[in-house]
Write a protein that holds these residues in place. Structure first.
Motif, PDB file in Angstrom:
ATOM      1  N   LEU A   3       0.848  -1.184   0.000  1.00  0.00           N
ATOM      2  CA  LEU A   3       0.000   0.000   0.000  1.00  0.00           C
ATOM      3  C   LEU A   3       0.888   1.239   0.000  1.00  0.00           C
ATOM      4  O   LEU A   3       1.861   1.317   0.746  1.00  0.00           O
ATOM      5  N   GLU A   4       0.554   2.195  -0.858  1.00  0.00           N
ATOM      6  CA  GLU A   4       1.233   3.481  -0.912  1.00  0.00           C
ATOM      7  C   GLU A   4       0.211   4.578  -0.630  1.00  0.00           C
ATOM      8  O   GLU A   4      -0.987   4.314  -0.472  1.00  0.00           O
ATOM      9  N   ARG A   5       0.675   5.802  -0.587  1.00  0.00           N
ATOM     10  CA  ARG A   5      -0.246   6.927  -0.360  1.00  0.00           C
ATOM     11  C   ARG A   5      -1.308   6.946  -1.459  1.00  0.00           C
ATOM     12  O   ARG A   5      -0.997   6.890  -2.649  1.00  0.00           O
ATOM     13  N   ALA A   6      -2.565   7.007  -1.042  1.00  0.00           N
ATOM     14  CA  ALA A   6      -3.669   6.999  -2.003  1.00  0.00           C
ATOM     15  C   ALA A   6      -3.677   8.303  -2.791  1.00  0.00           C
ATOM     16  O   ALA A   6      -3.679   9.393  -2.211  1.00  0.00           O
ATOM     17  N   ILE A  37      -0.142   1.000  -9.449  1.00  0.00           N
ATOM     18  CA  ILE A  37      -1.357   1.802  -9.577  1.00  0.00           C
ATOM     19  C   ILE A  37      -2.387   1.353  -8.542  1.00  0.00           C
ATOM     20  O   ILE A  37      -3.019   2.183  -7.871  1.00  0.00           O
ATOM     21  N   CYS A  38      -2.566   0.042  -8.387  1.00  0.00           N
ATOM     22  CA  CYS A  38      -3.517  -0.465  -7.392  1.00  0.00           C
ATOM     23  C   CYS A  38      -3.106  -0.037  -5.980  1.00  0.00           C
ATOM     24  O   CYS A  38      -3.966   0.333  -5.166  1.00  0.00           O
ATOM     25  N   ALA A  39      -1.816  -0.078  -5.679  1.00  0.00           N
ATOM     26  CA  ALA A  39      -1.339   0.275  -4.336  1.00  0.00           C
ATOM     27  C   ALA A  39      -1.562   1.741  -3.997  1.00  0.00           C
ATOM     28  O   ALA A  39      -1.566   2.114  -2.828  1.00  0.00           O
ATOM     29  N   ARG A  40      -1.780   2.585  -5.020  1.00  0.00           N
ATOM     30  CA  ARG A  40      -1.963   4.018  -4.818  1.00  0.00           C
ATOM     31  C   ARG A  40      -3.414   4.469  -5.033  1.00  0.00           C
ATOM     32  O   ARG A  40      -3.694   5.662  -5.099  1.00  0.00           O
ATOM     33  N   THR A  41      -4.316   3.507  -5.175  1.00  0.00           N
ATOM     34  CA  THR A  41      -5.720   3.844  -5.436  1.00  0.00           C
ATOM     35  C   THR A  41      -6.466   4.106  -4.131  1.00  0.00           C
ATOM     36  O   THR A  41      -6.276   3.416  -3.130  1.00  0.00           O
ATOM     37  N   MET A  42      -7.323   5.133  -4.164  1.00  0.00           N
ATOM     38  CA  MET A  42      -8.090   5.543  -2.980  1.00  0.00           C
ATOM     39  C   MET A  42      -9.078   4.458  -2.554  1.00  0.00           C
ATOM     40  O   MET A  42      -9.486   3.615  -3.362  1.00  0.00           O
ATOM     41  N   PRO A  43      -9.499   4.469  -1.283  1.00  0.00           N
ATOM     42  CA  PRO A  43     -10.523   3.533  -0.831  1.00  0.00           C
ATOM     43  C   PRO A  43     -11.765   3.599  -1.722  1.00  0.00           C
ATOM     44  O   PRO A  43     -12.264   4.682  -2.042  1.00  0.00           O
ATOM     45  N   GLY A  44     -12.241   2.420  -2.125  1.00  0.00           N
ATOM     46  CA  GLY A  44     -13.418   2.355  -2.990  1.00  0.00           C
ATOM     47  C   GLY A  44     -13.135   2.668  -4.444  1.00  0.00           C
ATOM     48  O   GLY A  44     -14.064   2.713  -5.255  1.00  0.00           O
ATOM     49  N   GLY A  45     -11.855   2.873  -4.792  1.00  0.00           N
ATOM     50  CA  GLY A  45     -11.498   3.220  -6.161  1.00  0.00           C
ATOM     51  C   GLY A  45     -11.587   2.044  -7.113  1.00  0.00           C
ATOM     52  O   GLY A  45     -11.755   0.887  -6.702  1.00  0.00           O
ATOM     53  N   MET A  66       2.538  -9.699 -18.669  1.00  0.00           N
ATOM     54  CA  MET A  66       1.302 -10.360 -18.259  1.00  0.00           C
ATOM     55  C   MET A  66       1.256 -10.636 -16.761  1.00  0.00           C
ATOM     56  O   MET A  66       0.217 -11.000 -16.228  1.00  0.00           O
ATOM     57  N   ASP A  67       2.391 -10.472 -16.078  1.00  0.00           N
ATOM     58  CA  ASP A  67       2.393 -10.762 -14.646  1.00  0.00           C
ATOM     59  C   ASP A  67       1.714  -9.640 -13.867  1.00  0.00           C
ATOM     60  O   ASP A  67       1.518  -8.536 -14.360  1.00  0.00           O
ATOM     61  N   PHE A  68       1.388  -9.929 -12.616  1.00  0.00           N
ATOM     62  CA  PHE A  68       0.720  -8.956 -11.749  1.00  0.00           C
ATOM     63  C   PHE A  68       1.290  -9.118 -10.345  1.00  0.00           C
ATOM     64  O   PHE A  68       0.702  -9.784  -9.489  1.00  0.00           O
ATOM     65  N   PRO A  69       2.475  -8.534 -10.092  1.00  0.00           N
ATOM     66  CA  PRO A  69       3.173  -8.737  -8.821  1.00  0.00           C
ATOM     67  C   PRO A  69       2.602  -7.882  -7.695  1.00  0.00           C
ATOM     68  O   PRO A  69       3.263  -6.996  -7.160  1.00  0.00           O
ATOM     69  N   ALA A  70       1.369  -8.170  -7.324  1.00  0.00           N
ATOM     70  CA  ALA A  70       0.667  -7.367  -6.321  1.00  0.00           C
ATOM     71  C   ALA A  70       0.319  -8.218  -5.102  1.00  0.00           C
ATOM     72  O   ALA A  70       0.569  -9.423  -5.067  1.00  0.00           O
ATOM     73  N   THR A  71      -0.283  -7.580  -4.111  1.00  0.00           N
ATOM     74  CA  THR A  71      -0.833  -8.283  -2.947  1.00  0.00           C
ATOM     75  C   THR A  71      -2.325  -7.995  -2.871  1.00  0.00           C
ATOM     76  O   THR A  71      -2.856  -7.163  -3.608  1.00  0.00           O
ATOM     77  N   ILE A 118      -8.524  -5.672   0.087  1.00  0.00           N
ATOM     78  CA  ILE A 118      -9.208  -5.968   1.345  1.00  0.00           C
ATOM     79  C   ILE A 118      -9.072  -4.856   2.385  1.00  0.00           C
ATOM     80  O   ILE A 118      -9.850  -4.795   3.337  1.00  0.00           O
ATOM     81  N   LEU A 119      -8.087  -3.970   2.201  1.00  0.00           N
ATOM     82  CA  LEU A 119      -7.916  -2.868   3.162  1.00  0.00           C
ATOM     83  C   LEU A 119      -8.472  -1.549   2.649  1.00  0.00           C
ATOM     84  O   LEU A 119      -8.804  -0.670   3.440  1.00  0.00           O
ATOM     85  N   ARG A 120      -8.567  -1.409   1.342  1.00  0.00           N
ATOM     86  CA  ARG A 120      -9.149  -0.184   0.772  1.00  0.00           C
ATOM     87  C   ARG A 120     -10.390  -0.468  -0.069  1.00  0.00           C
ATOM     88  O   ARG A 120     -11.049   0.451  -0.529  1.00  0.00           O
ATOM     89  N   GLY A 121     -10.685  -1.709  -0.282  1.00  0.00           N
ATOM     90  CA  GLY A 121     -11.904  -2.055  -1.023  1.00  0.00           C
ATOM     91  C   GLY A 121     -11.889  -1.622  -2.467  1.00  0.00           C
ATOM     92  O   GLY A 121     -12.942  -1.333  -3.048  1.00  0.00           O
ATOM     93  N   ILE A 122     -10.696  -1.596  -3.093  1.00  0.00           N
ATOM     94  CA  ILE A 122     -10.656  -1.198  -4.501  1.00  0.00           C
ATOM     95  C   ILE A 122     -11.104  -2.359  -5.377  1.00  0.00           C
ATOM     96  O   ILE A 122     -11.143  -3.524  -4.951  1.00  0.00           O
ATOM     97  N   SER A 123     -11.429  -2.039  -6.631  1.00  0.00           N
ATOM     98  CA  SER A 123     -11.852  -3.053  -7.600  1.00  0.00           C
ATOM     99  C   SER A 123     -10.931  -3.004  -8.809  1.00  0.00           C
ATOM    100  O   SER A 123     -10.530  -1.922  -9.250  1.00  0.00           O
TER     101      SER A 123
END
Length: 330
Positions: free
Chosen positions: A212-215, A232-240, A251-256, A261-266
């Motif tokens: 997670l980074e600053r939204a 980009i996902c790590a910097r997205t605002m809650p509900g973004g 094609m990879d997606f090295p995310a968590t 689950i903590l900001r509810g992004i989609s």
């Protein structure tokens, strides 16, 4: 019947492929129930991969590449498509499994075709092309998920490319604050002219960062995948909401799961190739209403069919700004 020029990809004896230009007759075209005289086509990233052989895009040989077509119906056995009608094709396996738009004529399935809105010329339709149509699908997905200009900024990756340029233009026209990510800072003035409020350097997103980074933004249009999409996902605002429509960076997606689950992004995937016809028609209607014709010209470059192989290589090397419109008659 009049013959026409076509760019043809064939398998060679060494197991690779070769590209040539041919004069063909209509009897060479594959099966379909509508014959379209191609007035304009375009060169996209997927086309460049197919032409250069950098990725296994072509599923059968010989193949005429070109995922975009805009032209006039010459003959039709589909009762919903009339001769003389102006139509546009994006995707549906054109240039991969079925001969596509980099030729003077195409034989297609009527259900693949969308009537071109009266406000757009066939050349303007290809200056928009799959790139603009995909950008519009991304924006429609953001809107459907409740993201509007009041929600916060929207970030666009690959902003100086085809999808990115059109996404910046359309989002700005709709009133969004647009943040444009590019590795080509020399294009900053171009992006600001399209409506970008700020320019971010691609290097900031090149390596996987913290979970997670600053939204910083409420929505996103991502053409890259890979570490870019994860950051980009790590910097997205809650509900973004983040829309993903490309894999230029992998094609990879090295995310968590943290942003989800903590900001509810989609994260919403955008399929432009087999998108239902009704949604396509809505997208093209909105494009006709929203696209600034003058800005569109600044984002488009016209080339001859004979120039396509050289420009395909330049496109893969990241040396192309905006859209490439192809005249199949030259």
């Amino acid at each position: 019947m009049d013959d026409f020029q076509a760019l043809v990809i064939e398998k060679n004896e060494a197991g690779g492929q070769s590209v040539s230009f041919r004069r063909l007759g209509e009897d060479a075209l594959p099966e379909g129930n509508v014959v379209v005289r191609t007035e304009w086509s375009s060169l996209n990233y997927k086309d460049a991969l197919a032409i250069t052989g950098k990725a296994p895009i072509v599923r059968r040989f010989p193949m005429v590449p070109g995922i975009d077509i805009a032209g006039i119906v010459e003959r039709s056995d589909d009762p919903a498509i009339a001769p003389g009608e102006r139509v546009v094709l994006n995707g549906w396996g054109a240039g991969e499994e079925h001969w596509g738009g980099l030729a003077g004529k195409a034989r297609l399935r009527g259900e693949w075709l969308v009537p071109l809105p009266a406000a757009l010329s066939t050349r303007q339709a290809m200056a928009i092309g799959t790139a603009g149509y995909t950008a519009m699908l991304c924006i429609m997905a953001l809107e459907q998920a409740g993201i509007n200009p009041a929600s916060g900024p929207v970030v666009v990756s690959g902003a100086s490319g085809g999808v990115g340029s059109l996404a910046v233009m359309l989002l700005a026209k709709l009133g969004y604050e647009v943040l444009a990510i590019t590795g080509r800072l020399e294009e900053s003035q171009y992006l600001k002219a399209l409506g970008a409020a700020a320019i971010l350097h691609r290097d900031e997103f090149a390596k996987t960062g913290k979970p997670l980074e600053r939204a910083r933004w409420a929505g996103a249009v991502d053409v890259a995948g890979g570490a870019m999409l994860a950051n980009i996902c790590a910097r997205t605002m809650p509900g973004g909401v983040v829309t993903a429509c490309g894999l230029a960076a992998g094609m990879d997606f090295p995310a968590t799961v943290a942003p989800f689950i903590l900001r509810g992004i989609s994260l919403v995937g955008i399929d432009s190739v087999y998108c239902p016809r009704e949604k396509r028609m809505t997208a093209w209607t909105r494009l006709a209403e929203l696209v600034d014709r003058n800005l569109l010209e600044t984002a488009a470059r016209e080339i001859a069919l004979a120039d396509v192989p050289a420009w395909a290589q330049a496109l893969l090397e990241g040396g192309v700004r905006g859209r490439i419109v192809v005249d199949p008659r030259r």
